[in-house]
Design a protein around this motif. Structure first.
Motif, PDB file in Angstrom:
ATOM      1  N   MET A  47      49.135  43.431  52.048  1.00 23.93           N
ATOM      2  CA  MET A  47      48.811  43.915  51.483  1.00 23.93           C
ATOM      3  C   MET A  47      49.155  44.696  50.644  1.00 23.93           C
ATOM      4  SD  MET A  47      45.876  46.578  52.660  1.00 23.93           S
ATOM      5  CE  MET A  47      44.635  45.381  52.694  1.00 23.93           C
ATOM      6  N   LEU A  48      50.997  44.383  51.021  1.00 30.10           N
ATOM      7  CA  LEU A  48      51.803  45.857  49.991  1.00 30.10           C
ATOM      8  C   LEU A  48      51.960  44.625  49.161  1.00 30.10           C
ATOM      9  CD1 LEU A  48      53.514  47.649  52.771  1.00 30.10           C
ATOM     10  CD2 LEU A  48      51.771  48.487  51.047  1.00 30.10           C
ATOM     11  N   GLN A  49      52.679  43.063  49.199  1.00 25.69           N
ATOM     12  CA  GLN A  49      52.486  42.186  48.403  1.00 25.69           C
ATOM     13  C   GLN A  49      51.478  42.455  47.403  1.00 25.69           C
ATOM     14  OE1 GLN A  49      53.292  41.654  51.485  1.00 25.69           O
ATOM     15  NE2 GLN A  49      55.023  42.516  52.022  1.00 25.69           N
ATOM     16  N   ARG A  50      50.429  42.255  48.032  1.00 25.78           N
ATOM     17  CA  ARG A  50      49.472  41.238  46.993  1.00 25.78           C
ATOM     18  C   ARG A  50      47.921  41.833  47.129  1.00 25.78           C
ATOM     19  NH1 ARG A  50      46.217  36.967  48.157  1.00 25.78           N
ATOM     20  NH2 ARG A  50      45.183  35.872  46.907  1.00 25.78           N
ATOM     21  N   LEU A  51      47.645  42.715  46.509  1.00 26.44           N
ATOM     22  CA  LEU A  51      45.799  43.318  45.899  1.00 26.44           C
ATOM     23  C   LEU A  51      45.178  42.956  45.312  1.00 26.44           C
ATOM     24  CD1 LEU A  51      46.725  47.627  46.695  1.00 26.44           C
ATOM     25  CD2 LEU A  51      45.500  45.762  48.326  1.00 26.44           C
ATOM     26  N   ALA A  52      44.448  42.929  45.813  1.00 30.75           N
ATOM     27  CA  ALA A  52      43.055  42.371  44.310  1.00 30.75           C
ATOM     28  C   ALA A  52      43.133  43.466  43.354  1.00 30.75           C
ATOM     29  CB  ALA A  52      41.929  41.932  44.123  1.00 30.75           C
ATOM     30  N   ALA A  53      43.211  42.599  42.197  1.00 32.16           N
ATOM     31  CA  ALA A  53      43.177  43.811  40.681  1.00 32.16           C
ATOM     32  C   ALA A  53      42.413  43.861  40.451  1.00 32.16           C
ATOM     33  CB  ALA A  53      44.252  42.762  39.681  1.00 32.16           C
ATOM     34  N   VAL A  54      40.803  43.466  40.808  1.00 30.01           N
ATOM     35  CA  VAL A  54      39.773  44.110  40.539  1.00 30.01           C
ATOM     36  C   VAL A  54      38.999  44.378  41.406  1.00 30.01           C
ATOM     37  CG1 VAL A  54      40.262  42.648  38.030  1.00 30.01           C
ATOM     38  CG2 VAL A  54      39.134  41.424  39.818  1.00 30.01           C
ATOM     39  N   GLY A  55      39.081  44.183  42.389  1.00 32.50           N
ATOM     40  CA  GLY A  55      38.052  44.695  43.382  1.00 32.50           C
ATOM     41  C   GLY A  55      38.326  44.213  45.060  1.00 32.50           C
ATOM     42  N   GLU A  56      37.954  45.442  45.722  1.00 26.82           N
ATOM     43  CA  GLU A  56      38.537  45.776  46.736  1.00 26.82           C
ATOM     44  C   GLU A  56      36.591  44.980  47.570  1.00 26.82           C
ATOM     45  OE1 GLU A  56      40.681  48.551  47.517  1.00 26.82           O
ATOM     46  OE2 GLU A  56      42.100  48.194  45.531  1.00 26.82           O
TER      47      GLU A  56
ATOM     48  N   VAL B  12      29.828  40.013  52.734  1.00 30.04           N
ATOM     49  CA  VAL B  12      31.270  39.576  53.485  1.00 30.04           C
ATOM     50  C   VAL B  12      32.407  38.285  51.917  1.00 30.04           C
ATOM     51  CG1 VAL B  12      31.839  37.448  54.950  1.00 30.04           C
ATOM     52  CG2 VAL B  12      30.577  39.331  55.635  1.00 30.04           C
ATOM     53  N   ARG B  13      31.233  38.008  51.369  1.00 26.88           N
ATOM     54  CA  ARG B  13      31.873  37.049  50.120  1.00 26.88           C
ATOM     55  C   ARG B  13      32.376  37.992  49.392  1.00 26.88           C
ATOM     56  NH1 ARG B  13      27.450  34.630  51.185  1.00 26.88           N
ATOM     57  NH2 ARG B  13      27.532  31.493  51.374  1.00 26.88           N
ATOM     58  N   TYR B  14      32.483  39.449  49.310  1.00 26.47           N
ATOM     59  CA  TYR B  14      33.219  40.123  47.642  1.00 26.47           C
ATOM     60  C   TYR B  14      34.605  40.316  48.885  1.00 26.47           C
ATOM     61  CZ  TYR B  14      30.397  41.581  44.379  1.00 26.47           C
ATOM     62  OH  TYR B  14      29.181  41.160  43.105  1.00 26.47           O
ATOM     63  N   ARG B  15      35.210  40.047  49.786  1.00 27.18           N
ATOM     64  CA  ARG B  15      35.092  40.259  50.865  1.00 27.18           C
ATOM     65  C   ARG B  15      36.293  39.709  50.268  1.00 27.18           C
ATOM     66  NH1 ARG B  15      39.804  41.987  50.912  1.00 27.18           N
ATOM     67  NH2 ARG B  15      41.285  42.886  52.748  1.00 27.18           N
ATOM     68  N   LEU B  16      36.327  38.293  50.972  1.00 32.56           N
ATOM     69  CA  LEU B  16      36.886  37.397  50.686  1.00 32.56           C
ATOM     70  C   LEU B  16      37.411  37.059  49.478  1.00 32.56           C
ATOM     71  CD1 LEU B  16      34.776  35.403  53.445  1.00 32.56           C
ATOM     72  CD2 LEU B  16      37.383  35.600  53.603  1.00 32.56           C
ATOM     73  N   TYR B  17      36.462  36.736  48.444  1.00 34.27           N
ATOM     74  CA  TYR B  17      36.038  36.119  47.199  1.00 34.27           C
ATOM     75  C   TYR B  17      37.651  37.309  46.396  1.00 34.27           C
ATOM     76  CZ  TYR B  17      33.309  31.957  47.476  1.00 34.27           C
ATOM     77  OH  TYR B  17      32.990  31.004  47.993  1.00 34.27           O
ATOM     78  N   SER B  18      37.708  38.091  46.186  1.00 34.61           N
ATOM     79  CA  SER B  18      38.544  39.455  45.617  1.00 34.61           C
ATOM     80  C   SER B  18      39.202  39.341  45.794  1.00 34.61           C
ATOM     81  CB  SER B  18      37.872  41.104  46.122  1.00 34.61           C
ATOM     82  OG  SER B  18      37.546  41.371  47.187  1.00 34.61           O
ATOM     83  N   ALA B  19      40.259  38.976  47.016  1.00 40.52           N
ATOM     84  CA  ALA B  19      41.130  38.664  47.608  1.00 40.52           C
ATOM     85  C   ALA B  19      42.450  37.085  47.186  1.00 40.52           C
ATOM     86  CB  ALA B  19      41.467  38.679  48.957  1.00 40.52           C
ATOM     87  N   TRP B  20      40.896  36.392  46.425  1.00 42.51           N
ATOM     88  CA  TRP B  20      41.413  35.112  46.149  1.00 42.51           C
ATOM     89  C   TRP B  20      41.758  35.235  44.508  1.00 42.51           C
ATOM     90  CZ3 TRP B  20      37.384  32.723  49.568  1.00 42.51           C
ATOM     91  CH2 TRP B  20      37.861  32.349  50.919  1.00 42.51           C
ATOM     92  N   GLY B  21      40.998  36.215  44.636  1.00 44.55           N
ATOM     93  CA  GLY B  21      41.713  36.875  42.788  1.00 44.55           C
ATOM     94  C   GLY B  21      40.121  36.688  41.678  1.00 44.55           C
ATOM     95  N   LEU B  22      39.589  36.352  42.668  1.00 46.49           N
ATOM     96  CA  LEU B  22      38.082  36.058  41.385  1.00 46.49           C
ATOM     97  C   LEU B  22      37.311  37.612  41.526  1.00 46.49           C
ATOM     98  CD1 LEU B  22      37.816  33.501  43.008  1.00 46.49           C
ATOM     99  CD2 LEU B  22      35.486  33.579  42.473  1.00 46.49           C
ATOM    100  N   THR B  23      36.827  37.712  39.891  1.00 52.69           N
ATOM    101  CA  THR B  23      36.780  38.651  38.872  1.00 52.69           C
ATOM    102  C   THR B  23      35.167  39.642  39.875  1.00 52.69           C
ATOM    103  OG1 THR B  23      35.274  38.013  37.049  1.00 52.69           O
ATOM    104  CG2 THR B  23      38.149  38.877  37.244  1.00 52.69           C
ATOM    105  N   PRO B  24      34.649  40.810  39.826  1.00 49.05           N
ATOM    106  CA  PRO B  24      33.812  40.812  40.822  1.00 49.05           C
ATOM    107  C   PRO B  24      32.509  40.279  39.822  1.00 49.05           C
ATOM    108  CG  PRO B  24      34.918  43.341  40.404  1.00 49.05           C
ATOM    109  CD  PRO B  24      36.110  41.876  39.501  1.00 49.05           C
ATOM    110  N   LEU B  25      32.231  40.567  38.337  1.00 51.74           N
ATOM    111  CA  LEU B  25      31.669  39.981  37.765  1.00 51.74           C
ATOM    112  C   LEU B  25      31.084  37.895  38.411  1.00 51.74           C
ATOM    113  CD1 LEU B  25      28.923  40.037  35.732  1.00 51.74           C
ATOM    114  CD2 LEU B  25      30.433  39.435  33.781  1.00 51.74           C
ATOM    115  N   GLU B  26      32.515  37.542  38.713  1.00 46.61           N
ATOM    116  CA  GLU B  26      32.080  36.215  39.303  1.00 46.61           C
ATOM    117  C   GLU B  26      31.904  35.799  40.707  1.00 46.61           C
ATOM    118  OE1 GLU B  26      36.253  34.661  36.500  1.00 46.61           O
ATOM    119  OE2 GLU B  26      36.535  35.035  38.887  1.00 46.61           O
ATOM    120  N   ILE B  27      32.276  36.924  41.227  1.00 50.75           N
ATOM    121  CA  ILE B  27      31.404  36.680  42.890  1.00 50.75           C
ATOM    122  C   ILE B  27      30.243  37.444  42.556  1.00 50.75           C
ATOM    123  CG2 ILE B  27      32.082  38.004  44.752  1.00 50.75           C
ATOM    124  CD1 ILE B  27      34.896  39.052  44.507  1.00 50.75           C
ATOM    125  N   ALA B  28      30.062  37.856  41.566  1.00 51.86           N
ATOM    126  CA  ALA B  28      28.852  38.638  41.787  1.00 51.86           C
ATOM    127  C   ALA B  28      27.739  37.160  41.244  1.00 51.86           C
ATOM    128  CB  ALA B  28      27.860  38.847  40.095  1.00 51.86           C
TER     129      ALA B  28
END
Length: 654
Positions: free
Chosen positions: A313-322, A110-126
């Motif tokens: 979604m069409l305007q703004r996708l997380a660049a590094v993680g989904e 759940v956190r990966y879904r939320l934080y990735s949408a807010w622009g955090l990198t996967p390692l930062e979310i980890a």
């Protein structure tokens, strides 16, 4: 002896959790056998309004403290988020994880879904996920040490058979772990525990972690303690010890919300102080406050977030993680497990005065009692089949849920007890397309290995039905008959053997078709090349789907097996190959990962609990992995720009 070690490594935790669950269900049923719904209602009605409001306030405070976990975690990761986002991520993550329990729907997903949408990198979310996970453990050890120091007699059996000073000495290693963590944070930036590298926070943050977690555990225990009536000898510190032991048992059992295990441990721990109805009444209100109400609120918030994301979604996708959003099937599986536990508990309540007794007599009422425990046990098995997306599990679960509703109705239970079974069946029926895997019963030829469990299930079902309707059981469930000293030995043996064979046979029938990893050689390389799959000169093996029309090569790494690309070949068999690889990794005790996969099968990777990280834009390519555990190991596979961003020093994370 050496042959047992790999088996214990793979299945030891599951076996231990199963033993905890069986023992806890026995304790709960023993307590319920002398109760009625009216007893529990009276106990709940006796809870003072002041206690109700205080417990509600403590619940709000507990979730606010959990939000600070996420806030500090984002600071530790070097990407602080707002308090509002910390509260949303924490509340949704913990509420869903508390109730659903299965790893596929952990708070991490759940956190990966939320934080990735807010622009955090996967390692930062980890880092955020790791920080929040570790924080609770620090609080449990700190408070556990305090309980041992002040109330050592609370430890079951040992408290009355060992001197107090010996039990008090056990506080030293618990406090030692917390103190070592804080001290090491002063001198080291990273430590290695088993296979995992842990980046330590600054000393002030490490100390804040320990203090915050201690407050969190104490406030959560206070919710329950406030709801209990006063009892001689039951101090708050002593109750905290009972609560911690029960909570730890629930986690070790790996069941949704610790259902059954937590409850059984609480009943056992509070047995010397309070009668069962008062404990169960407080327990139900506690679950309502801390589990059920937050679950519905978090579900609504998460759905609202998803709707907002799809609009943007069409305007703004997380660049590094989904992050994976494949939550519906694990949620349904968890609810099926809860329904099974509810049937088992209902089967423990007396049958006198029920509808079926008035209509069909006492023997039929006893049979419904016996049937409730069997159907409930089978629903617990079906939950794991649903998680593996098995079609046969979907069909059998629908049948068992309708059966469970009928059992609850003829027993004269209220509509709000049997109605949810029908509602859950309707929800499950609407998700038919989510269950796309064949079990070995359907996929493989009817060999002796498949025929034997099929015959065992049929024979055991008939035998248990004859035992139930033959009037030879008392007002007990099937496993209580096995443990009853009043039942004849032949009956106890028959019921015990048939009950175990029924569940074991059902598990074997729900197992996926056999996994057949293939050795890597020139012929295998040519075969995969013809399908269009990656076929490097060196690999550690290959996996094909059940029809052998799609496959891929894979590499073995420390704790991770890495598949090279999407399975090439027919789509249906490609999905089968992905699941077979997942099952193969589970048996080997490692995590699966897939490198350079396309967008076409992302849903399936989400179904097996993986998070995707974007590697390239055109054509879109992803790395699918257990990001919260394996991202640091697979960091070299990420693009250089993302690696540099992830590895930037976070000096301001103090």
């Amino acid at each position: 002896m050496t042959g047992w070690l790999p088996w214990l490594k793979r299945h030891g935790a599951a076996v231990f959790g199963l033993l905890l669950l069986v023992g806890a269900l026995y304790v709960v049923q023993r307590e319920f056998s002398t109760l009625s719904v009216a007893d529990i209602r009276r106990a709940m009605a006796a809870i003072p309004p002041r206690a109700i409001w205080l417990a509600a306030g403590c619940t709000v405070l507990a979730y606010l403290v959990l939000a600070i976990y996420d806030k500090l975690g984002s600071i530790y990761a070097g990407r602080p988020v707002s308090w509002g986002r910390s509260l949303l991520a924490s509340f949704c993550g913990y509420s869903l994880a508390h109730n659903l329990g299965f790893a596929a729907v952990s708070g991490a997903a759940v956190r990966y879904r939320l934080y990735s949408a807010w622009g955090l990198t996967p390692l930062e979310i980890a880092k955020v996920v790791g920080f929040t996970s570790l924080t609770f453990g620090l609080g449990g050890m700190a408070l556990g040490g305090l309980v041992l120091l002040l109330e050592p007699e609370v430890v079951p059996w040992f408290g009355t058979h060992l001197p107090h000073w010996a039990l008090q000495a056990l506080a030293i290693p618990l406090w030692g772990v917390v103190l070592t963590y804080v001290v090491l944070s002063r001198f080291l930036r990273q430590v290695r525990i088993f296979r995992y590298e842990i980046e330590l926070p600054r000393p002030r943050m490490a100390l804040a972690q320990a203090l915050l977690a201690t407050v969190d555990v104490a406030v959560t225990a206070a919710i329950f303690y406030i709801l209990l009536p006063e009892a001689e000898g039951l101090t708050f510190i002593r109750f905290v010890g009972i609560y911690l032991a029960a909570y730890a048992a629930g986690i070790l059992a790996h069941v949704p919300g610790g259902i059954g295990v937590f409850d059984g441990a609480i009943l056992l721990g509070l047995q010397p102080y309070l009668p069962a109805p008062e404990v169960i009444g407080a327990l139900l209100v506690f679950r309502l406050y801390y589990y059920i109400v937050p679950l519905f609120i978090a579900g609504a918030l998460f759905v609202g977030f998803e709707i907002g994301q799809r609009r943007a979604m069409l305007q703004r996708l997380a660049a590094v993680g989904e992050g994976t959003d494949a939550l519906e099937v694990p949620a349904i599986a968890s609810l099926v497990a809860l329904a099974g536990a509810l049937l088992i508990f209902l089967g423990a309540l007396p049958t006198r005065g029920t509808i079926i007794e008035l209509w069909a007599g006492h023997l039929a009422a006893l049979a419904s009692h016996f049937a409730a425990s069997i159907v409930g046990s089978l629903l617990l098995v079906m939950a794991f089949g649903l998680l593996r997306r098995l079609t046969i599990a979907w069909s059998l679960t629908l049948f068992l849920l309708v059966n469970g509703a009928a059992i609850a109705w003829v027993r004269g239970e209220e509509w709000w007890l049997w109605g949810p079974f029908l509602l859950l069946a309707a929800l499950l029926a609407s998700l038919r397309t989510a269950f796309y895997r064949d079990s070995r019963l359907i996929r493989e030829p009817l060999s002796a290995e498949t025929l034997m469990p099929l015959l065992a299930v049929a024979a055991c079902g008939i035998t248990l039905a004859l035992v139930a309707y033959g009037g030879r059981v008392s007002n007990e469930s099937w496993w209580q008959v096995v443990l009853s000293k009043l039942a004849p030995d032949s009956l106890r043996f028959t019921v015990g053997l048939t009950g175990v064979l029924l569940l074991a046979g059902m598990v074997r029938l729900l197992r996926p078709a056999r996994i057949a990893p293939l050795c890597w050689d020139a012929a295998m390389r040519l075969r995969l090349s013809e399908l269009g799959a990656m076929a490097p000169a060196e690999a550690d093996g290959a996996v094909f789907g059940e029809a052998e029309r799609a496959g891929f090569a894979f590499l073995k790494r420390d704790g991770v097996w890495l598949a090279l690309g999407d399975p090439a070949g027919e789509r249906a068999d490609a999905i089968s190959a992905i699941w077979r690889f997942r099952d193969l990794c589970e048996r080997a005790g490692v995590d699966p990962a897939f490198w350079r996969v396309g967008p076409g099968l992302l849903r399936v990777y989400g179904d097996i609990g993986l998070t995707t990280v974007k590697l390239a834009e055109q054509p879109p390519r992803y790395l699918a992995l257990k990001a919260e555990r394996d991202l640091a190991k697979l960091l070299p596979l990420l693009p250089a720009s993302l690696r540099r961003e992830a590895e930037l020093p976070k000096d301001h994370a103090a």
